[in-house]
Scaffold this active site. Structure first.
Site, PDB file in Angstrom:
ATOM      1  CB  CYS A   7      47.406  48.243  37.548  1.00 47.73           C
ATOM      2  SG  CYS A   7      46.693  49.078  38.986  1.00 47.73           S
ATOM      3  N   GLY A  33      41.950  46.354  35.098  1.00 47.72           N
ATOM      4  CA  GLY A  33      41.604  47.580  35.813  1.00 47.72           C
ATOM      5  C   GLY A  33      40.655  48.430  35.009  1.00 47.72           C
ATOM      6  CG  ASN A 118      50.334  45.106  37.670  1.00 50.16           C
ATOM      7  OD1 ASN A 118      49.512  45.207  38.568  1.00 50.16           O
ATOM      8  ND2 ASN A 118      50.597  43.957  37.075  1.00 50.16           N
ATOM      9  N   GLY A 119      51.289  46.607  40.624  1.00 50.05           N
ATOM     10  CA  GLY A 119      51.804  45.949  41.818  1.00 50.05           C
ATOM     11  C   GLY A 119      51.538  46.770  43.057  1.00 50.05           C
ATOM     12  CE1 TYR A 276      37.823  36.850  38.652  1.00 51.00           C
ATOM     13  CE2 TYR A 276      39.563  38.330  39.405  1.00 51.00           C
ATOM     14  CZ  TYR A 276      38.252  38.126  39.015  1.00 51.00           C
ATOM     15  OH  TYR A 276      37.367  39.168  38.980  1.00 51.00           O
ATOM     16  CB  CYS A 416      46.810  39.637  48.119  1.00 54.22           C
ATOM     17  SG  CYS A 416      48.207  40.056  47.052  1.00 54.22           S
ATOM     18  CB  CYS A 484      53.351  34.584  45.146  1.00 47.58           C
ATOM     19  SG  CYS A 484      52.647  35.337  46.632  1.00 47.58           S
TER      20      CYS A 484
END
Length: 494
Positions: A7, A33, A118-119, A276, A416, A484
């Site tokens: 998002c 998004g 977002n997340g 990406y 993920c 990460c």
């Protein structure tokens, strides 16, 4: 097809027609998004009487689809105000319905609050159950609404009282509200970049690991902007100031800007932002995205060279790495593949066969670039392998003599859980197949992935270092890599 977008959030404080600036920012974040879009707006009243009703109400407009479909010129007549926040969504937690479109707005007896997120939280189910047990009700299935309800609940628990900017409770309530956000940020687990709006302030919150990006900028009229990527700041002719730090809360109101550090955890930015998700013109945590992709391609060429006539990149996120590979190898870069710009990332196909055929709708080969030639094609990742197989088929059908597949990220072996909608582990081809099996599966003449060490070296070099030494962003501080890598290693920050 593979990875789905995250998002995007954006917020403006202190600008006339703030909603229009947010709209332009959301357009620049559309790649994050395309399922829904929304904008909430409020006017900070400079003169208020003693009536509690003088506090402004937050106005909201949201809908399903792209920003250009959701918002028309007439909507902005109602979305007037100098504080605004917006959201573009790709569903991770919660279904694809209007009820889950953001921002979320909560009006209660102490005022109104809007939130964009977002997340993805990993403990949202537990937290939602606790809130429901204490009387909270929900209008959506989104984990983002859980955050909003938690803030309100914490504020009440801390003794929040009805009041407004001229009341005796106002200053006390501001302190309680800030503490409620701090306690909420410490309670929720996972990835989150939050943009929060009340009747008189805009607040940005980034998770302790900085997994999801969030940055701060300034407009020419001295208004502030908060956004998921720096390209959104550029889109409104703003000046990028800095990234919001991991574990930081930034509060913007008429008194200016104030920062609160609520966590000192090491930075662990999502590595796939650079591979990406992010736009190539963005800068995230001092790393220029396009420069990172160039360097990934360069290192990939050193690690996995091949004799070939031309290099091509898969649009759009494979192009930067392809250009880096071409420069390092000395093999000419050609366009090779064109993308139908009118087919978005959210093109819906009901069956797997139709989803695979979608590659031919979205992409086409330029026969004059590749006919009779040995081709190296660079892509950002291989997920299920179906897209890669169709790409190889596309190139060979256009006359490629050989197709050598190179990937600018390591094999994706794990799903993920922190904000990217990935397939399950069993659907990830690299988790169930060895390299040679994948090569045969996609039909390439050779196949190679960049090493994880090579990717990290590229990122550090793009941050300002030389030969992969840490750049100025402190990416290797606190003993970690600064990123990460859960999708490659299965080791997650949370």
């Amino acid at each position: 097809m593979g990875f789905h977008d995250e998002c995007g959030v954006a917020g403006i404080y202190g600008a006339d027609n703030a909603s229009r600036f947010v709209y332009y920012a959301l357009n620049s974040l559309q790649h994050r998004g395309q399922e829904s879009a929304g904008i909430a707006v409020c006017t900070e009243l400079s003169v208020k009487n003693s009536s509690e009703d003088s506090e402004c109400k937050i106005k909201l407009h949201k809908g399903m689809g792209l920003t250009g479909d959701v918002f028309k010129a007439e909507h902005f007549k109602d979305l007037d105000g100098n504080i605004a926040l917006g959201h573009v969504r790709y569903a991770t937690a919660g279904g694809r319905t209007i009820e889950n479109a953001q921002p979320f707005v909560n009006t209660y007896k102490f005022g109104s609050i809007a939130l964009a997120h977002n997340g993805q939280l990993v403990n949202h189910t537990e937290l939602r159950s606790l809130l429901e047990d204490s009387g909270s009700t929900f209008n959506s299935t989104s984990d983002s609404e859980v955050i909003l309800k938690l803030i309100v609940r914490k504020f009440i628990e801390l003794g929040g009282k009805p009041g407004h900017s001229l009341s005796d409770n106002y200053e006390e309530n501001k302190k309680r509200f800030e503490q409620a956000i701090i306690e909420t940020a410490k309670l929720i687990k996972g990835s989150f970049a939050l943009c929060i709006m009340t009747s008189d302030c805009l607040i940005a919150v980034r998770d302790p690991g900085g997994i999801r990006p969030l940055c701060l900028g300034r407009l020419e009229n001295q208004a502030y902007i908060v956004a998921s990527e720096s390209c959104a700041i550029d889109s409104v002719n703003g000046t990028f100031l800095r990234d919001i730090a991991p574990g930081e809360i930034v509060i913007i109101n008429k008194e200016g800007l104030r920062s609160i550090k609520y966590s000192e955890s090491p930075k662990q930015t999502c590595i796939f932002e650079y591979v990406y998700f992010a736009r190539p013109d963005s800068i995230i945590d001092s790393v220029a995205v396009q420069e990172a992709r160039y360097k990934m391609g360069s290192i990939l060429a050193k690690e996995s060279p091949v004799e070939a006539d031309v290099i091509i990149g898969v649009p759009d996120s494979g192009i930067g790495a392809a250009m880096g590979y071409a420069k390092e190898s000395g093999i000419p870069y050609v366009t090779g593949i064109v993308k139908n710009k009118y087919i978005g990332r959210t093109f819906i196909a009901p069956t797997q066969a139709e989803r695979e055929a979608m590659v031919f709708v979205k992409l086409n080969a330029i026969k004059s670039d590749i006919n009779g030639k040995k081709v190296v094609v660079i892509d950002d990742s291989i997920v299920r392998g179906t897209t890669s197989r169709r790409l190889v088929e596309l190139l060979k059908r256009a006359g490629a003599k050989e197709v050598h597949f190179r990937v600018s990220s390591p094999p994706v072996k794990f799903p993920c859980h922190l904000g990217i909608d990935t397939p399950s582990k069993g659907e990830l081809i690299s988790s169930t197949h060895e390299l040679e099996e994948i090569r045969r599966e996609i039909g390439a003449d050779s196949l190679a992935f960049i090493s994880l060490e090579g990717m990290l070296k590229a990122l550090r070099a793009a941050a300002g270092g030389i030969d992969g030494t840490p750049g100025t962003d402190g990416a290797c501080a606190n003993g970690g890599t600064g990123f990460c890598e859960g999708c490659f290693s299965g080791i997650y920050p949370v």
